[in-house]
Every structure is written in C-alpha cells, then in structure tokens.
Design an enzyme around this catalytic site. Structure first.
Site, PDB file in Angstrom:
ATOM      1  N   TYR A  52       0.765  -1.346   0.086  1.00 46.32           N
ATOM      2  CA  TYR A  52       0.015   0.058   0.067  1.00 46.32           C
ATOM      3  C   TYR A  52       0.904   1.293   0.116  1.00 46.32           C
ATOM      4  O   TYR A  52       0.447   2.422  -0.622  1.00 46.32           O
ATOM      5  CB  TYR A  52      -0.857   0.046   1.092  1.00 46.32           C
ATOM      6  CG  TYR A  52      -2.085  -0.869   1.002  1.00 46.32           C
ATOM      7  CD1 TYR A  52      -3.223  -0.635   0.031  1.00 46.32           C
ATOM      8  CD2 TYR A  52      -1.994  -2.276   1.459  1.00 46.32           C
ATOM      9  CE1 TYR A  52      -4.227  -1.561  -0.237  1.00 46.32           C
ATOM     10  CE2 TYR A  52      -3.013  -3.299   1.144  1.00 46.32           C
ATOM     11  CZ  TYR A  52      -4.036  -2.982   0.361  1.00 46.32           C
ATOM     12  OH  TYR A  52      -5.214  -3.811   0.120  1.00 46.32           O
ATOM     13  N   ARG A  55       1.453   1.729  -3.601  1.00 47.55           N
ATOM     14  CA  ARG A  55      -0.014   2.167  -4.280  1.00 47.55           C
ATOM     15  C   ARG A  55      -0.094   3.825  -3.984  1.00 47.55           C
ATOM     16  O   ARG A  55      -0.398   4.447  -4.754  1.00 47.55           O
ATOM     17  CB  ARG A  55      -1.285   1.505  -3.658  1.00 47.55           C
ATOM     18  CG  ARG A  55      -1.133   0.063  -3.763  1.00 47.55           C
ATOM     19  CD  ARG A  55      -1.632  -0.338  -5.327  1.00 47.55           C
ATOM     20  NE  ARG A  55      -0.579  -0.296  -6.012  1.00 47.55           N
ATOM     21  CZ  ARG A  55       0.315  -1.210  -5.931  1.00 47.55           C
ATOM     22  NH1 ARG A  55       0.731  -1.975  -5.161  1.00 47.55           N
ATOM     23  NH2 ARG A  55       1.406  -0.991  -7.025  1.00 47.55           N
ATOM     24  N   ASN A  86     -13.492   2.422  -5.334  1.00 49.35           N
ATOM     25  CA  ASN A  86     -11.950   2.624  -5.393  1.00 49.35           C
ATOM     26  C   ASN A  86     -11.516   3.430  -4.123  1.00 49.35           C
ATOM     27  O   ASN A  86     -12.389   4.278  -3.422  1.00 49.35           O
ATOM     28  CB  ASN A  86     -11.787   3.873  -6.767  1.00 49.35           C
ATOM     29  CG  ASN A  86     -12.179   3.191  -7.968  1.00 49.35           C
ATOM     30  OD1 ASN A  86     -12.358   2.026  -8.170  1.00 49.35           O
ATOM     31  ND2 ASN A  86     -12.712   3.985  -9.042  1.00 49.35           N
ATOM     32  N   VAL A  87     -10.374   3.102  -4.082  1.00 48.14           N
ATOM     33  CA  VAL A  87      -9.595   3.630  -2.762  1.00 48.14           C
ATOM     34  C   VAL A  87      -8.883   4.961  -2.804  1.00 48.14           C
ATOM     35  O   VAL A  87      -8.173   5.458  -2.148  1.00 48.14           O
ATOM     36  CB  VAL A  87      -8.996   2.637  -1.849  1.00 48.14           C
ATOM     37  CG1 VAL A  87      -9.902   1.542  -1.544  1.00 48.14           C
ATOM     38  CG2 VAL A  87      -7.815   2.131  -2.863  1.00 48.14           C
ATOM     39  N   HIS A 103     -14.900   1.152   0.113  1.00 49.46           N
ATOM     40  CA  HIS A 103     -13.929   0.259   0.304  1.00 49.46           C
ATOM     41  C   HIS A 103     -12.550   0.908   1.159  1.00 49.46           C
ATOM     42  O   HIS A 103     -11.646   0.474   1.150  1.00 49.46           O
ATOM     43  CB  HIS A 103     -13.332  -0.457  -0.862  1.00 49.46           C
ATOM     44  CG  HIS A 103     -14.348  -1.289  -1.236  1.00 49.46           C
ATOM     45  ND1 HIS A 103     -14.588  -1.871  -2.889  1.00 49.46           N
ATOM     46  CD2 HIS A 103     -15.629  -1.952  -1.045  1.00 49.46           C
ATOM     47  CE1 HIS A 103     -15.490  -2.640  -2.834  1.00 49.46           C
ATOM     48  NE2 HIS A 103     -16.256  -2.809  -1.931  1.00 49.46           N
ATOM     49  N   GLY A 169     -17.679   1.475 -14.966  1.00 46.95           N
ATOM     50  CA  GLY A 169     -16.351   1.144 -14.815  1.00 46.95           C
ATOM     51  C   GLY A 169     -16.374  -0.323 -13.799  1.00 46.95           C
ATOM     52  O   GLY A 169     -15.377  -0.289 -13.064  1.00 46.95           O
TER      53      GLY A 169
END
Length: 229
Positions: A52, A55, A86-87, A103, A169
């Site tokens: 992460y 990310r 999406n995060v 999320h 999407g």
C-alpha cells in the site's frame, strides 16, 4: 435532479491506476488475498504495508482523467452523489464534492484497536512498526476481503432516492456494492458505462459500451439531454 453514481476500477484505469480482476487474481504479482485481506496483514504486515505504500506513491503521481472531470462538471447542473469502490482520491481531486468511499481510502490510516478513528496520512508511507496514539498497529484504512463494509447502508440510502442511477467501470460482481442496484426506485433510469458485457439483474438499463471517459461524453451529450427534457 439527484444523480447517484456508482464507480469502479474502470474509472481510474485511464489515470494509470492498475486493477487486479483482469489478471487472474494477481495484483502487482501478488495473490490478492496476500495483500487485500486481514489474514494476509496478520501473516505479513511488512508485505501489506509495502504494497500500500507503493500504491500511495503511484496515486500521488496520477491525475484525474476526463471521466472524473465530467462527473464534477455534472454538479454545475444537478446534485451528484458518487459512491465509489475505488480507494484513490481522484474524484475529490477532480472537484467532486459528494464522494462516499465503500472500500476505504488509500490516503488514510487507522488503528487496529479502533476502526472508527482515521488519520489523514496523505501519500506518506506507513512504517512497519508504526503505532497509532492508542497503541494499536497503524494499518491502511482499506476494507479488505472478509471485512464488513460499514458505508454500504448509507450508499443504499443514496441510491434509493436517486432520480437517475449511473454505473461506471465496474463488473458488478463485487458484493455488497453490486447489490446497490436493488435499491433503485421503480421507474428510475439506470445507465451503465463499461466496454465489456455486464450483467445487471432486476432493472432495465441503457448500456454505453465504451471506456469511462468516452462513455461519459456520450452520456452527457446524448442520454442526459433526453432524460432532462
């Protein structure tokens, strides 16, 4: 008019944010359950934090694409609520003012002792031995596989009062998010933007088979005008 939008990975893909469901369950060469489950975090905290952290660095370099910007533009004419799987923070960076993250959020962290208290960390790394003020381990503020989705009830409430429901999407295979379409009121139009065939049960929808940016152009130029007459 209140437009409620459900967005998935396909919205951010054009900004270079990679997805994992198109690559046999591998995400950056990792098994998804190794880096996106509470069990994986307990087994190897360093691996998950490193994943992460990477990310987050990628997100810092990414920029909102045309789909994000058009969703913000919609706010000039209508009330727009975005429910995203999406995060990333690309919707917010594009200017959208009502964004609900199902999320979690990549730029936030929380303690293992209290999931209700989050910390804005921006794009910085979470250290392997980092602890929150309450003494719990600091972990990404991400809803991993096997964990409850605390914002799903609020999302369902939004969908239930929508005058138009727009899906962009997403494969509509990830629950409980995929079940939100069941809360659409009778007679409310449902539009879906995705280049692939997507099965959505329980409603009549218009499928715009295109990527997010081009599909949003079509939706705003053609379908939205028809509905608003």
């Amino acid at each position: 008019m209140h437009i409620v939008v459900l967005t998935g990975a396909g919205v951010s893909a054009e900004s270079g944010i990679k997805t994992f469901r198109d690559s046999d369950g591998l995400w950056e060469n990792h098994d998804v359950m190794e880096v996106a489950s509470i069990e994986g975090w307990r087994r190897n905290r360093k691996l998950v934090n490193d994943f992460y952290n990477h990310r987050r660095r990628e997100l810092e370099k990414a920029v909102p694409n045309r789909a994000h910007l058009l969703l913000h533009e919609l706010e000039r004419y209508h009330m727009v609520s975005i429910v995203t799987q999406n995060v990333d923070n690309l919707h917010e960076r594009a200017g959208s003012s009502r964004v609900l993250h199902l999320h979690g959020e990549l730029t936030k962290a929380r303690s293992t002792k209290n999931e209700d208290v989050t910390f804005d960390i921006g794009y910085r790394d979470i250290a392997d031995d980092e602890k929150a003020p309450d003494g719990g381990w600091m972990r990404p503020h991400i809803v991993w596989f096997g964990e409850a989705v605390p914002m799903i009830e609020k999302a369902a409430e939004l969908v239930s009062v929508a005058d138009l429901f727009l899906i962009i999407g997403t494969s509509m295979n990830v629950y409980p998010a995929a079940g939100l379409v069941r809360y659409v009121s009778r007679g409310v139009p449902v539009y879906l933007i995705d280049p692939k065939d997507v099965r959505v049960e329980g409603c009549n929808l218009v499928h715009i088979k295109d990527v997010a940016s081009a599909g949003m152009e079509t939706f705003m130029e053609k379908y939205l005008k028809i509905f608003c007459r």
